[in-house]
Design a protein around this motif. Structure first.
Motif, PDB file in Angstrom:
ATOM      1  N   ASN A  46      -3.039 -11.768 -14.781  1.00 44.15           N
ATOM      2  CA  ASN A  46      -4.305 -12.251 -14.212  1.00 44.15           C
ATOM      3  C   ASN A  46      -5.411 -12.274 -15.271  1.00 44.15           C
ATOM      4  O   ASN A  46      -6.256 -13.181 -15.292  1.00 44.15           O
ATOM      5  CB  ASN A  46      -4.720 -11.389 -13.032  1.00 44.15           C
ATOM      6  N   GLN A  47      -5.425 -11.245 -16.143  1.00 46.97           N
ATOM      7  CA  GLN A  47      -6.430 -11.203 -17.207  1.00 46.97           C
ATOM      8  C   GLN A  47      -6.248 -12.368 -18.179  1.00 46.97           C
ATOM      9  O   GLN A  47      -7.230 -12.968 -18.632  1.00 46.97           O
ATOM     10  CB  GLN A  47      -6.349  -9.871 -17.950  1.00 46.97           C
TER      11      GLN A  47
ATOM     12  N   ILE B  70      16.005  -2.786  -4.278  1.00 48.93           N
ATOM     13  CA  ILE B  70      15.496  -2.096  -5.468  1.00 48.93           C
ATOM     14  C   ILE B  70      14.055  -2.572  -5.692  1.00 48.93           C
ATOM     15  O   ILE B  70      13.807  -3.778  -5.855  1.00 48.93           O
ATOM     16  CB  ILE B  70      16.373  -2.390  -6.695  1.00 48.93           C
ATOM     17  N   GLN B  71      13.094  -1.643  -5.690  1.00 47.21           N
ATOM     18  CA  GLN B  71      11.674  -1.975  -5.790  1.00 47.21           C
ATOM     19  C   GLN B  71      11.119  -1.464  -7.114  1.00 47.21           C
ATOM     20  O   GLN B  71      11.406  -0.339  -7.531  1.00 47.21           O
ATOM     21  CB  GLN B  71      10.883  -1.350  -4.621  1.00 47.21           C
ATOM     22  N   THR B  72      10.297  -2.316  -7.750  1.00 46.34           N
ATOM     23  CA  THR B  72       9.708  -1.973  -9.057  1.00 46.34           C
ATOM     24  C   THR B  72       8.192  -2.186  -8.997  1.00 46.34           C
ATOM     25  O   THR B  72       7.728  -3.234  -8.540  1.00 46.34           O
ATOM     26  CB  THR B  72      10.309  -2.850 -10.162  1.00 46.34           C
ATOM     27  N   ASP B  73       7.419  -1.178  -9.458  1.00 40.44           N
ATOM     28  CA  ASP B  73       5.946  -1.290  -9.513  1.00 40.44           C
ATOM     29  C   ASP B  73       5.590  -2.150 -10.722  1.00 40.44           C
ATOM     30  O   ASP B  73       5.752  -1.734 -11.868  1.00 40.44           O
ATOM     31  CB  ASP B  73       5.315   0.096  -9.636  1.00 40.44           C
ATOM     32  N   VAL B  74       5.115  -3.391 -10.467  1.00 35.86           N
ATOM     33  CA  VAL B  74       4.783  -4.332 -11.541  1.00 35.86           C
ATOM     34  C   VAL B  74       3.277  -4.583 -11.583  1.00 35.86           C
ATOM     35  O   VAL B  74       2.825  -5.649 -12.005  1.00 35.86           O
ATOM     36  CB  VAL B  74       5.552  -5.660 -11.333  1.00 35.86           C
ATOM     37  N   THR B  75       2.488  -3.591 -11.129  1.00 36.46           N
ATOM     38  CA  THR B  75       1.034  -3.765 -11.051  1.00 36.46           C
ATOM     39  C   THR B  75       0.440  -4.084 -12.416  1.00 36.46           C
ATOM     40  O   THR B  75      -0.355  -5.030 -12.559  1.00 36.46           O
ATOM     41  CB  THR B  75       0.382  -2.489 -10.491  1.00 36.46           C
ATOM     42  N   SER B  76       0.809  -3.325 -13.445  1.00 35.38           N
ATOM     43  CA  SER B  76       0.221  -3.540 -14.772  1.00 35.38           C
ATOM     44  C   SER B  76       0.566  -4.927 -15.300  1.00 35.38           C
ATOM     45  O   SER B  76      -0.263  -5.590 -15.929  1.00 35.38           O
ATOM     46  CB  SER B  76       0.713  -2.456 -15.745  1.00 35.38           C
ATOM     47  N   ARG B  77       1.792  -5.396 -15.032  1.00 35.03           N
ATOM     48  CA  ARG B  77       2.191  -6.717 -15.511  1.00 35.03           C
ATOM     49  C   ARG B  77       1.399  -7.813 -14.802  1.00 35.03           C
ATOM     50  O   ARG B  77       0.918  -8.753 -15.424  1.00 35.03           O
ATOM     51  CB  ARG B  77       3.699  -6.906 -15.291  1.00 35.03           C
TER      52      ARG B  77
ATOM     53  N   TYR C  19       0.841  -1.193   0.000  1.00 34.57           N
ATOM     54  CA  TYR C  19       0.000   0.000   0.000  1.00 34.57           C
ATOM     55  C   TYR C  19       0.872   1.237   0.000  1.00 34.57           C
ATOM     56  O   TYR C  19       1.922   1.280   0.652  1.00 34.57           O
ATOM     57  CB  TYR C  19      -0.902   0.048   1.239  1.00 34.57           C
ATOM     58  N   THR C  20       0.446   2.274  -0.732  1.00 35.39           N
ATOM     59  CA  THR C  20       1.126   3.564  -0.676  1.00 35.39           C
ATOM     60  C   THR C  20       0.664   4.312   0.563  1.00 35.39           C
ATOM     61  O   THR C  20      -0.206   3.863   1.309  1.00 35.39           O
ATOM     62  CB  THR C  20       0.814   4.403  -1.923  1.00 35.39           C
ATOM     63  N   LYS C  21       1.237   5.462   0.785  1.00 35.35           N
ATOM     64  CA  LYS C  21       0.839   6.307   1.917  1.00 35.35           C
ATOM     65  C   LYS C  21      -0.622   6.702   1.801  1.00 35.35           C
ATOM     66  O   LYS C  21      -1.324   6.826   2.806  1.00 35.35           O
ATOM     67  CB  LYS C  21       1.739   7.555   1.961  1.00 35.35           C
ATOM     68  N   GLN C  22      -1.133   6.900   0.578  1.00 40.83           N
ATOM     69  CA  GLN C  22      -2.519   7.302   0.348  1.00 40.83           C
ATOM     70  C   GLN C  22      -3.502   6.136   0.419  1.00 40.83           C
ATOM     71  O   GLN C  22      -4.705   6.307   0.218  1.00 40.83           O
ATOM     72  CB  GLN C  22      -2.651   8.001  -1.018  1.00 40.83           C
ATOM     73  N   GLY C  23      -2.996   4.906   0.699  1.00 38.81           N
ATOM     74  CA  GLY C  23      -3.872   3.754   0.818  1.00 38.81           C
ATOM     75  C   GLY C  23      -4.168   3.054  -0.489  1.00 38.81           C
ATOM     76  O   GLY C  23      -5.055   2.196  -0.546  1.00 38.81           O
ATOM     77  N   GLU C  24      -3.445   3.391  -1.566  1.00 42.58           N
ATOM     78  CA  GLU C  24      -3.658   2.751  -2.850  1.00 42.58           C
ATOM     79  C   GLU C  24      -2.778   1.511  -2.953  1.00 42.58           C
ATOM     80  O   GLU C  24      -1.581   1.548  -2.648  1.00 42.58           O
ATOM     81  CB  GLU C  24      -3.342   3.717  -3.983  1.00 42.58           C
ATOM     82  N   GLY C  25      -3.367   0.389  -3.369  1.00 46.21           N
ATOM     83  CA  GLY C  25      -2.614  -0.844  -3.471  1.00 46.21           C
ATOM     84  C   GLY C  25      -1.811  -0.955  -4.766  1.00 46.21           C
ATOM     85  O   GLY C  25      -2.228  -0.416  -5.803  1.00 46.21           O
ATOM     86  N   TYR C  26      -0.704  -1.654  -4.733  1.00 51.77           N
ATOM     87  CA  TYR C  26       0.093  -1.888  -5.939  1.00 51.77           C
ATOM     88  C   TYR C  26       0.962  -3.119  -5.704  1.00 51.77           C
ATOM     89  O   TYR C  26       1.233  -3.521  -4.570  1.00 51.77           O
ATOM     90  CB  TYR C  26       0.964  -0.667  -6.280  1.00 51.77           C
TER      91      TYR C  26
END
Length: 778
Positions: free
Chosen positions: A131-132, A119-126, A91-98
């Motif tokens: 999942n789709q 080293i952290q990478t946002d892989v939400t779209s992948r 979760y980000t500080k604003q409460g959004e999940g990723y």
């Protein structure tokens, strides 16, 4: 793994590279507490540098959706200073999940473990794309299994048609659909057509012509197909042209046959329910309509068409409220209300609205508006309106009648109260008036005391009038009435009114001398009109105009003469209008009014079987109108019961028996009779009077009896005297005869009745008349 900044690139350069990378970079000490982050971490997580120093990344980013097994893997690696790579939900500080892909490695200096670099990478779209793909593969697998089951279950059959050769290949699934043995069908179009229901063959042939003649690409036909046991099943054939010759003619059409019997059955049930619903909508006495999200009508029932004057629903459907030009209920404010209901989902129930139909008919509607979920997931509006015009009119009539009954009840209550005190009050006035008269007659007419006593008698006379006014509240339709002209009543009013008005008030008379006659008491009507005029005068301290008139009014097959008084004064505040006819209610200062004026007007209207109406707006004056019924065609004039009064002086001394329970009134009455030269026998009640008469009957020439006395009333005592034979004449007196029943009853027997308080001349006249009549009978 050793990691050191002592390589071919200097530390500052490496730090700038890390700072500008799009990935989030975190450096911790060997306990896992953050000692440094780059800008990428701030962008990814929303946390600033000062907010994270000295804290563990997991405490800031992990949440209830974070996988516990992944968390445990990271903790084990950190405890053993081992590198690791995981993907975890943060979760980000604003409460959004990723989804966060973390690559972490230990840091060493001189073979001593000093911390970690992550080293952290946002892989939400992948992750979401994966999942789709997984979900799509799952659905495809399900659909494939479902199709195979449909083929196997005889719900779907495939076919392949060559229009040029007129050959149709029926797959075994098609044979299974129609219940034929495998290989038993001839692969021709005729085989198919022979199984189609006779009522559907023409439609089927027409649909085929679209392919062969009109060269359409898609073939769709719904028809009943003969299956096993000679049973027809509803099917839908769908096909697609997959090959054509050089001229564009189809050479191959591939398709499937679907069993839609269940859908048809469901559709039939829906149609039946829709028909039933439409029937219900058309017979209920409510206007029902429904709109789409743009406030355009989708449908309505017959009652709606009747309400608004439309001939057909075609005149309504597809139009908005503004396009239909309806007034009142369909104003722009109501359209805004419709939108609020659809957007908020909160209904409005039983809202009372006034409106006008398309043909101009005024209506009062009870309207409810409810959000309506449409098949396209949009929200429309269901509107139900009930015409309550007649109900509201009846309710208002009932309310007015209840007000009249309540007011009349108050008037009757005042009448009962007045009747309760009238007897004692009139006795007091009788005594006071008598003794004041005696005192006045014993002194010189030129003295100041004589003048003062005359003023006292005037006050007593006014008190007597006030008592009579109070008594009239309990008398209805008992005053003397006769034929009279409305014009003459107002003409008599002119003489009394002008001296009572200041110069700054004008009077405008609107008179009609050709109106029918009425049965009325001119004095009471004149007094009522005078009361209304004086109220108008008081409502115009700065001056103005009083309008007085008469007119003919026809209402509900009844005809009235209306006497109206109108002014342009201050008007009556709305909150006072329900009380203005209440007895003793006044807005004037103490001593300026009794509060009986309008009550007397109301009582006069009731006595004449009429009514009083008024209308007033604050600051715009008031208008009052007395409605008195005109003489009907079958009215018969009443015989006059009036007798000529006897004007004669008492020339002979008589002995008179007086019965009066009030000692003061007794002394006054006896003194009046003695002043007239009579001899008086006095008793305190009817029983004493009867005994006295038995002893002195030969010496008693006339009786003066109070009606209401203890032990035995005056009338009861006189009845006993009559039984003794040859009774002397009698004069009854009373302080209370509210409904004049006593006077009427005594008059029918030939007896006289005088009302208290009376003066000496009134008593003398009554005795002389009684003696004169008795002498005439002898």
């Amino acid at each position: 793994m050793n990691f050191s900044f002592e390589n071919s690139i200097d530390v500052n350069t490496l730090k700038q590279v890390i700072e500008k990378t799009i990935n989030a970079v975190v450096v911790t000490d060997n306990r896992g507490l953050i000692t440094w982050i780059n800008k990428g971490f701030e962008r990814m997580t929303g946390f600033q540098f000062d907010e994270v120093i000295g804290k563990k990344p997991g405490d800031l980013l992990q949440c209830e959706k974070s996988d516990p097994e992944v968390i445990q893997t990271m903790r084990t690696a950190i405890e053993t200073a081992e590198p690791f790579e995981v993907t975890i939900y943060n979760y980000t500080k604003q409460g959004e999940g990723y989804w966060n892909c973390i690559e972490c490695m230990p840091l060493y200096e001189a073979d001593e473990h000093t911390g970690f670099l992550a080293i952290q990478t946002d892989v939400t779209s992948r992750i979401e794309f994966q999942n789709q793909l997984i979900e799509a593969n799952r659905r495809a697998q399900e659909n494939s299994e479902r199709l195979l089951l449909a083929f196997a279950g005889g719900q779907v059959g495939s076919w392949d048609w060559n229009p040029i050769e007129d050959e149709v290949y029926f797959h075994e699934s098609w044979e299974n659909l129609v219940g034929a043995r495998p290989g038993s069908l001839e692969h021709k179009l005729e085989t198919w057509e022979q199984r189609i229901h006779p009522d559907d063959i023409d439609s089927f042939t027409q649909k085929l012509a679209f392919i062969t003649r009109d060269k359409h690409d898609t073939f769709v036909s719904e028809h009943r197909l003969l299956c096993k046991e000679k049973h027809y099943r509803w099917t839908m054939a769908r096909g697609q042209v997959v090959d054509r010759d050089s001229d564009g003619n189809p050479t191959r059409l591939v398709g499937v046959h679907l069993d839609i019997s269940e859908q048809k059955r469901t559709q039939r049930l829906l149609d039946e329910r829709n028909d039933l619903l439409q029937t219900i909508l058309d017979v209920i006495p409510f206007a029902v309509s429904w709109k789409d999200a743009d406030s355009n009508y989708l449908g309505c029932n017959d009652r709606f068409l009747e309400f608004w004057g439309f001939d057909s629903s075609r005149d309504v459907i597809g139009n908005s409220n503004l396009n239909l030009s309806l007034t009142g209920i369909h104003s722009e404010s109501n359209i805004d209300e419709d939108q609020r209901i659809m957007q908020s989902g909160d209904p409005v129930m039983h809202k009372i609205e006034t409106s006008v139909s398309k043909n101009g008919r005024p209506m009062i509607l009870d309207t409810s508006k409810v959000p309506l979920k449409m098949h396209n997931a949009e929200t429309g509006l269901l509107i139900i309106s009930i015409d309550i015009t007649e109900l509201e009119t009846a309710r208002e009539t009932l309310r007015q009648n209840e007000l009249k009954v309540r007011h009349r009840g108050r008037m009757e209550a005042v009448g009962e109260l007045a009747g309760g005190i009238a007897h004692e009050f009139n006795n007091l006035l009788q005594a006071i008036g008598g003794f004041v008269s005696f005192a006045r007659d014993d002194i010189s007419s030129d003295s100041q005391a004589h003048t003062d006593l005359n003023q006292s008698l005037t006050a007593i006379s006014r008190a007597t009038q006030l008592t009579n006014q109070l008594l009239r509240f309990s008398r209805i339709d008992e005053v003397e009435k006769y034929e009279c002209n409305s014009l003459s009543i107002i003409e008599d009013l002119k003489v009394l009114l002008r001296p009572l008005l200041p110069e700054n008030i004008n009077v405008d008379y609107q008179l009609n001398g050709t109106l029918p006659l009425i049965i009325a008491n001119p004095l009471l009507l004149g007094q009522s009109l005078l009361n209304l005029c004086l109220n108008s005068r008081d409502a115009m301290p700065a001056g103005g105009t009083i309008t007085i008139g008469n007119r003919l009014i026809t209402s509900q097959q009844k005809t009235f003469i209306g006497f109206y008084v109108q002014d342009n004064g201050l008007g009556i505040p709305e909150y006072l209008q329900d009380r203005i006819f209440d007895p003793f209610f006044t807005t004037k200062e103490v001593g300026q009014g009794t509060g009986l004026g309008l009550s007397m007007v109301y009582s006069t209207a009731q006595e004449h079987r009429g009514s009083i109406e008024f209308e007033s707006l604050p600051g715009q004056g008031a208008r009052f109108e007395l409605l008195i019924p005109v003489i009907s065609d079958n009215h018969q004039p009443e015989d006059s019961n009036q007798t000529d009064s006897v004007d004669m002086k008492n020339t002979n001394i008589k002995s008179i028996l007086v019965a009066e329970d009030d000692s003061i009134v007794m002394r006054v009455t006896c003194r009046m009779l003695e002043n007239l030269g009579h001899q008086v026998f006095s008793t305190n009640n009817g029983r004493e009077a009867l005994e006295m008469y038995r002893q002195e009957r030969d010496n008693i020439h006339c009786l003066v009896f109070d009606v209401c006395m203890p032990l035995m009333t005056g009338t009861e005592a006189y009845d006993e005297i009559c039984r003794l034979g040859n009774p002397p004449p009698v004069v009854f007196c009373t302080g209370y005869d509210s409904d004049q029943k006593l006077k009427n009853n005594l008059s029918q027997k030939g007896y006289r009745l005088i009302n208290k308080p009376f003066d000496q001349s009134t008593l003398e006249g009554a005795i002389n008349e009684a003696l004169h009549e008795a002498a005439g009978e002898e």
